[in-house]
Design a protein around this motif. Structure first.
Motif, PDB file in Angstrom:
ATOM      1  N   GLU A 186       0.827  -1.212   0.000  1.00  0.00           N
ATOM      2  CA  GLU A 186       0.000   0.000   0.000  1.00  0.00           C
ATOM      3  C   GLU A 186       0.857   1.256   0.000  1.00  0.00           C
ATOM      4  O   GLU A 186       0.585   2.206  -0.742  1.00  0.00           O
ATOM      5  CB  GLU A 186      -0.935   0.002   1.224  1.00  0.00           C
ATOM      6  N   SER A 187       1.918   1.272   0.793  1.00  0.00           N
ATOM      7  CA  SER A 187       2.726   2.501   0.786  1.00  0.00           C
ATOM      8  C   SER A 187       3.475   2.650  -0.533  1.00  0.00           C
ATOM      9  O   SER A 187       3.723   3.773  -0.974  1.00  0.00           O
ATOM     10  CB  SER A 187       3.635   2.626   2.008  1.00  0.00           C
TER      11      SER A 187
ATOM     12  N   VAL B 229       0.713   4.295  -2.748  1.00  0.00           N
ATOM     13  CA  VAL B 229       0.394   5.702  -2.481  1.00  0.00           C
ATOM     14  C   VAL B 229       1.596   6.619  -2.696  1.00  0.00           C
ATOM     15  O   VAL B 229       1.435   7.833  -2.766  1.00  0.00           O
ATOM     16  CB  VAL B 229      -0.218   5.941  -1.075  1.00  0.00           C
TER      17      VAL B 229
ATOM     18  N   GLU C 287      -5.248   6.856  -1.871  1.00  0.00           N
ATOM     19  CA  GLU C 287      -5.358   5.876  -0.803  1.00  0.00           C
ATOM     20  C   GLU C 287      -5.427   4.482  -1.416  1.00  0.00           C
ATOM     21  O   GLU C 287      -5.921   4.328  -2.542  1.00  0.00           O
ATOM     22  CB  GLU C 287      -6.644   6.134  -0.017  1.00  0.00           C
ATOM     23  N   SER C 288      -4.978   3.486  -0.677  1.00  0.00           N
ATOM     24  CA  SER C 288      -5.071   2.146  -1.247  1.00  0.00           C
ATOM     25  C   SER C 288      -5.235   1.092  -0.164  1.00  0.00           C
ATOM     26  O   SER C 288      -4.891   1.322   0.996  1.00  0.00           O
ATOM     27  CB  SER C 288      -3.856   1.850  -2.130  1.00  0.00           C
TER      28      SER C 288
ATOM     29  N   CYS D  91      -7.463   1.060  -5.286  1.00  0.00           N
ATOM     30  CA  CYS D  91      -6.878   2.397  -5.189  1.00  0.00           C
ATOM     31  C   CYS D  91      -7.947   3.467  -5.351  1.00  0.00           C
ATOM     32  O   CYS D  91      -8.777   3.399  -6.265  1.00  0.00           O
ATOM     33  CB  CYS D  91      -5.827   2.614  -6.284  1.00  0.00           C
TER      34      CYS D  91
ATOM     35  N   ASN E  72     -14.356   4.617  -2.800  1.00  0.00           N
ATOM     36  CA  ASN E  72     -14.071   4.615  -1.360  1.00  0.00           C
ATOM     37  C   ASN E  72     -13.730   3.211  -0.887  1.00  0.00           C
ATOM     38  O   ASN E  72     -13.832   2.254  -1.653  1.00  0.00           O
ATOM     39  CB  ASN E  72     -15.238   5.204  -0.559  1.00  0.00           C
TER      40      ASN E  72
ATOM     41  N   LYS F 156     -14.246   1.207   5.925  1.00  0.00           N
ATOM     42  CA  LYS F 156     -13.401   1.563   7.069  1.00  0.00           C
ATOM     43  C   LYS F 156     -14.182   1.474   8.359  1.00  0.00           C
ATOM     44  O   LYS F 156     -15.400   1.640   8.361  1.00  0.00           O
ATOM     45  CB  LYS F 156     -12.921   3.004   6.916  1.00  0.00           C
TER      46      LYS F 156
END
Ligand code: PRX
Length: 635
Positions: free
Chosen positions: A536-537, A540, A547-548, A566, A604, A607
């Protein structure tokens, strides 16, 4: 949620032959397990007695500062003393320690005497360049004999090594250098893979730019292609090894048993990789008996652990345990399918390999090409076969057993981790096998499967795998981050004092253990361990991605395939071209092993109200499964 769900064929048995059991180094598992259980400290002390110590320990185990256990307290030793120095004074000096074959067919053999000399020379070079006891040295190389020489030379002078797998790229390398604060980096110009050059030195140059703590780079010439050598910073290995300081004898540093031997970075639940710390004393005690007992290693065996030295499997079972035992260890540089899918089987036949240890993903990869390839070669030298890294699916197990082992070789499925240093759950040759089960704990090891409150789960129910008592080669801490060490492994069962493995497992009606998969944000892709956060980092860090979220989806070949979601920055639209660009970006930043199989552009992500991405919801959705408890979902 476990990554892989399969129904274990708990009734399928394979019993060892009487010859195998009678001739085994340890013929009776039950007896040894029960004996060790009565007095684990005495059990490990007996193993430690088989090694050399400059000074014997005063206490086997100090558990006064749990979970910061100390083993062989007061003992003085050095890994290099046991892996090399003690062999060259015996007949073993003339035995082959390492047989190496390059992907291009080049061959190198090193006797214990030669390896000892090369290690001494390089130890002198490192000392000459100012590397002292306690300094961390990063190693970033292909699968060449010099990687073992470099590791052992570091051990010899007491400089903890941090080997970074050559399949990682600049950002991964830079962050590991940074975390370890290594001033010296040992690298290769390149590595051969599938007939092509992996440009390792280019990645080193970029990583060193990002992490300027490195002052010196030592470069082994392997591929010989044009590379940049920075004057005053970069030195050729062969030039240094030709200097007068590179004498063939070198002092072995006297190390405290608890002094660090190496740091090995592995993936955890956050983006920052964890530096798993292992020590000279405890780590030299656990892996050797596991190799000798589990794989029944004998003086005359030809042992081939086909892993990469850059992972724990390579550290423990290519380099350290085999050398401590005075074994002959085989290293092959390249791809199993180069130039043809019978490369491995040719190596087995050419060198008379007796024990082969690999990962399910490699077996599945070779199985695809059919039986004709292995059947071209004489594989009759093989006596035992091993598996590690992820659960082995029964189809691959049976193929390995029938086609490679000709139904005469037990399949030894070993469960363990970077953090455990050596095998924890594994059969011995006397233990009956069930495809897909790593069977029983190794003597001296106590494991259980428990629910979130620590109660044992019922037979065939899933639970958390825990280790209930300390063992010598256990992780000592996360380098520079004691808090993370505690929160990751010891917090959950702090009242009981158990180690949390991070895996889901079950126990069947015969007491056999089945490890199903990770239950945290760690993925096993082709047996490699990756954090969702690392991928993920990587995503991004591309300017198009806001965001991912990343999940693992069961994959026939790789065990798990990476699926990424993503959210793009406002105003951008997803496209095939952008998907390809993002994949290339992850390859460049993190490495080829982290490239998602698929990237989906979304508006989106699910979360929790506190903002944590609910990957299990994404996964259930992708697999068309019930979404489960959604009470914490934000919307
Ligand atoms: O999930 C388990 C899986 O690999 C994880 C450890 O990964 P790593 O630290 O990279 O070490 C791999 C080589 C020791 C474990 O938490 N794993 C490893 N071996 C097995 C396994 N899962 C099932 N069966 C195994 N034999």
């Amino acid at each position: 949620m476990a990554e892989q769900g399969f129904t274990p064929p708990t009734s399928e048995w394979y019993h060892p032959s009487a010859d195998m059991v009678e001739g085994a180094n340890v013929p009776d598992y039950e007896a040894v397990y029960n004996l060790a259980l009565q007095d684990p400290e005495a059990f490990w002390a007996n193993r430690a007695e088989t090694l050399e110590w400059y000074k014997r320990w005063d206490r086997v185990l100090d558990d006064s500062r749990k979970p910061f256990y100390k083993w062989f307290v007061g003992g003085k030793t050095n890994m290099a003393l046991n892996a090399l120095d003690r062999h060259v004074t015996t007949w073993r000096r003339n035995k082959l320690a390492i047989i190496w074959e390059g992907e291009d067919g080049e061959k190198v053999t090193l006797s214990y005497w030669r390896l000892w000399q090369e290690v001494n020379k390089f130890a002198n070079v490192l000392r000459g360049m100012g590397v002292a006891k306690g300094d961390r040295v990063t190693i970033y190389m292909g699968r060449v004999p010099e990687i073992a020489i470099a590791m052992l030379a570091c051990a010899k002078i007491g400089a903890p090594h941090s080997v970074v797998y050559g399949g990682f790229s600049e950002q991964a390398l830079a962050s590991r250098i940074e975390d370890a604060q290594s001033k010296v980096l040992i690298a290769c110009d390149g590595a051969w893979l599938r007939g092509k050059i992996v440009p390792l030195k280019d990645m080193v140059d970029e990583a060193v730019q990002r992490s300027p703590v490195v002052e010196t780079v030592i470069v082994v010439k392997r591929t010989g292609h044009d590379i940049h050598m920075e004057p005053g910073r970069d030195f050729w290995y062969h030039d240094l090894m030709a200097l007068p300081i590179a004498k063939t004898e070198a002092e072995t540093e006297v190390m405290d048993a608890e002094d660090p031997l190496f740091i090995l970075y592995t993936s955890g639940t956050t983006g920052k990789p964890k530096g798993v710390l292992h020590t000279h004393g405890g780590y030299q005690v656990h892996p050797p008996p596991t190799l000798a007992w589990v794989f029944d290693l004998k003086e005359e065996d030809r042992w081939w652990c086909a892993a990469d030295p850059g992972w724990i499997t390579g550290h423990s079972y290519i380099v350290y345990a085999p050398l401590i035992l005075g074994a002959t260890s085989i290293i092959y540089e390249g791809a199993p399918t180069y130039p043809n899918p019978d490369r491995w089987w040719r190596i087995v036949a050419d060198y008379g390999v007796t024990i082969l240890y690999t990962a399910p993903t490699a077996i599945r990869g070779l199985m695809r090409f059919g039986e004709a390839w292995p059947n071209r070669h004489d594989l009759s030298s093989l006596r035992l076969l091993g598996s590690v890294g992820e659960p082995i699916n029964p189809e691959a197990w049976r193929w390995y057993h029938r086609v490679i082992g000709k139904e005469a070789c037990p399949i030894i499925d070993t469960w363990w981790q970077t953090e455990t240093g050596g095998f924890m759950i594994t059969p011995l040759p006397s233990v009956g096998l069930k495809p897909g089960s790593a069977t029983r704990p190794f003597p001296g090891i106590q494991v259980d499967i428990v629910d979130d409150d620590g109660n044992p789960v019922a037979t065939n129910e899933d639970g958390n795998l825990v280790i209930k008592s300390p063992w010598p080669s256990m992780i000592r801490t996360v380098y520079g981050d004691d808090d993370r060490f505690i929160s990751q492994y010891w917090e959950k069962y702090k009242n009981q004092g158990w180690y949390l493995a991070g895996d889901t497992a079950r126990r069947d009606e015969d007491g056999y253990l089945w490890v199903i998969g990770r239950n945290d944000d760690v993925l096993k892709v082709s047996g490699y361990r990756l954090g969702t956060a690392e991928v993920e980092s990587g995503l991004v860090s591309h300017s198009a991605v806001a965001e991912s979220a990343v999940i693992g989806i069961p994959d026939e070949l790789r065990g798990n395939a990476i699926h990424a979601y993503c959210i793009l920055v406002a105003g951008l639209e997803g496209s095939d071209a952008l998907e390809a660009e993002l994949k290339a970006h992850v390859r460049h930043e993190v490495g080829p092993i982290a490239v998602p199989a698929q990237i989906e552009f979304v508006e989106n992500l699910p979360k929790t109200r506190s903002g944590k991405i609910m990957r299990r919801v994404l996964k259930a959705q992708a697999l068309g499964q019930p979404l489960g408890d959604l009470s914490t979902l934000e919307d």
